[in-house]
Design an enzyme around this catalytic site. Structure first.
Site, PDB file in Angstrom:
ATOM      1  N   ASP A   1       0.840  -1.205   0.000  1.00  0.00           N
ATOM      2  CA  ASP A   1       0.000   0.000   0.000  1.00  0.00           C
ATOM      3  C   ASP A   1       0.874   1.253   0.000  1.00  0.00           C
ATOM      4  OD1 ASP A   1      -2.348  -1.410   0.060  1.00  0.00           O
ATOM      5  OD2 ASP A   1      -2.767  -1.059   2.177  1.00  0.00           O
TER       6      ASP A   1
ATOM      7  N   ARG B   1      -0.615  -0.534  -8.790  1.00  0.00           N
ATOM      8  CA  ARG B   1      -1.957  -0.029  -8.471  1.00  0.00           C
ATOM      9  C   ARG B   1      -1.917   1.495  -8.499  1.00  0.00           C
ATOM     10  NH1 ARG B   1      -3.674  -1.023  -2.514  1.00  0.00           N
ATOM     11  NH2 ARG B   1      -3.889  -3.193  -3.173  1.00  0.00           N
TER      12      ARG B   1
ATOM     13  N   HIS C   1     -13.413   4.353  -7.586  1.00  0.00           N
ATOM     14  CA  HIS C   1     -14.861   4.142  -7.740  1.00  0.00           C
ATOM     15  C   HIS C   1     -15.451   5.220  -8.627  1.00  0.00           C
ATOM     16  CE1 HIS C   1     -13.356   3.193  -3.681  1.00  0.00           C
ATOM     17  NE2 HIS C   1     -13.914   2.035  -3.934  1.00  0.00           N
TER      18      HIS C   1
END
Ligand code: FDA
Length: 310
Positions: free
Chosen positions: A132, A182, A225
């Site tokens: 992350d 990512r 999103h």
């Protein structure tokens, strides 16, 4: 602006106590978190996989302050990986790791050592680890550790935050054959010297980085999103002739679940970021800050029921 205020308020010990102990927090936590144990995380993962989704599991907790904390994070991930393997889920479920949870703020070499133990176990059991991205003070050391880990475990993923001004250059450096990258907007309140200030600037940066990653021989993972960005990525992926197994969308557990399933049904690879564990406070406050209506919901629920508007 509001996001920065919420994140700043979240650091206040009184606010922390109020949120951590309010009974209503449970409802909000349950929306975003699988549960406290590895067993619960694996059970929820299994349901998501049966719905056609993939999963990346995060053991909640960050910025450990001593070696014992780092060691207990490693133990939690080893337990989790063992559970995933015994349920036969390692081909669809991987792990997300915050390096600060294995001691990055104490000692970079210690974090590399612990992350190596987790990556080795993951590879042995047939899955991968993605590191992350935390606040910008850790970016440089996280990318150094990532580069070291990739020498032995080339599928170790990195996360880049479009809000950071440096990220286009980082994309260029990471867009190597097979590299798992990512791309997200970035969840931390950052100073304007290092980060774009407005949501439009961050979205434009996301698109520039997405284009670069899609054009390169890496495996991009688009963590958003935002319907506009999802449409743009789909259109650009098509333009670059990307097959659906050569990139993926990623979304958080509890956010736009219908969209997650719609994209999976449309043939895209979709991975759900699923946190578990009891140390949920920092994760929850970032989710609240992303969406002020979540805060309104939370505050309304704190009021005695007669004061609540319908
Ligand atoms: P945006 O915030 O504009 O949201 C678009 C729409 O999505 C909203 O209008 C709403 O409908 C919905 N939505 C978004 N967030 C919501 C929420 N919390 N509650 C309810 N609805 C919400 N960040 C980071 O700094 N380091 C990291 O490693 C990661 N990792 C990561 C993994 C995955 C899989 C995801 C999806 C995200 C992250 N993030 C992250 C978080 C990321 O940086 C960002 O803060 C959030 O994804 C919100 O940004 P969006 O791109 O979704 O857009």
């Amino acid at each position: 602006m509001l996001r920065s205020l919420i994140l700043a308020a979240a650091g206040n010990p009184a606010v922390r106590k109020l949120v951590a102990t309010a009974p209503v927090s449970r409802y909000v936590v349950d929306r975003f978190v699988a549960g406290a144990s590895a067993g619960r995380a694996v059970a929820v993962s299994s349901v998501l996989v049966s719905d056609g989704l993939r999963v990346t599991l995060d053991h909640l907790g960050e910025s450990v302050t001593d070696e014992a904390g780092a060691e207990s994070t490693v133990a939690a991930y080893l337990e989790l990986l063992g559970c995933l393997a015994s349920e036969g889920l390692t081909s669809c479920v991987e792990a997300s790791l915050k390096l600060s949870a294995v001691g990055e703020r104490l000692d970079e070499a210690l974090a590399l050592h612990h992350a190596s133990r987790i990556c080795a176990a993951a590879e042995q059991l047939g899955t991968t680890v993605t590191l992350d991205a935390e606040d910008h003070t850790l970016t440089e050391s996280t990318l150094r550790i990532h580069a070291e880990l990739r020498r032995k475990w080339p599928k170790t993923g990195a996360v880049l935050q479009a809000q950071l001004r440096r990220t286009l250059e980082d994309c260029r450096a990471l867009a190597l054959v097979g590299a798992r990258v990512r791309l997200c907007k970035g969840a931390y309140a950052e100073p304007s010297e290092v980060a774009f200030a407005t949501s439009d600037e961050v979205a434009h940066s996301f698109v520039r980085c997405a284009n670069l990653l899609l054009a390169a021989p890496c495996y991009p993972m688009f963590a958003t999103h935002d319907p506009r960005l999802i449409d743009i990525v789909s259109e650009r992926a098509h333009w670059y002739g990307r097959l659906s197994d050569s990139f993926e969308y990623q979304m958080l557990y509890g956010v736009r679940p219908d969209e997650q399933r719609r994209l999976a049904r449309a043939g895209y690879t979709v991975r759900v970021y699923l946190p578990y564990g009891s140390d949920w406070y920092a994760y929850l406050t970032r989710r609240l800050a992303e969406r002020p209506s979540n805060v309104a919901f939370f505050l309304r629920a704190l009021l005695p029921s007669r004061d609540r508007s319908p």
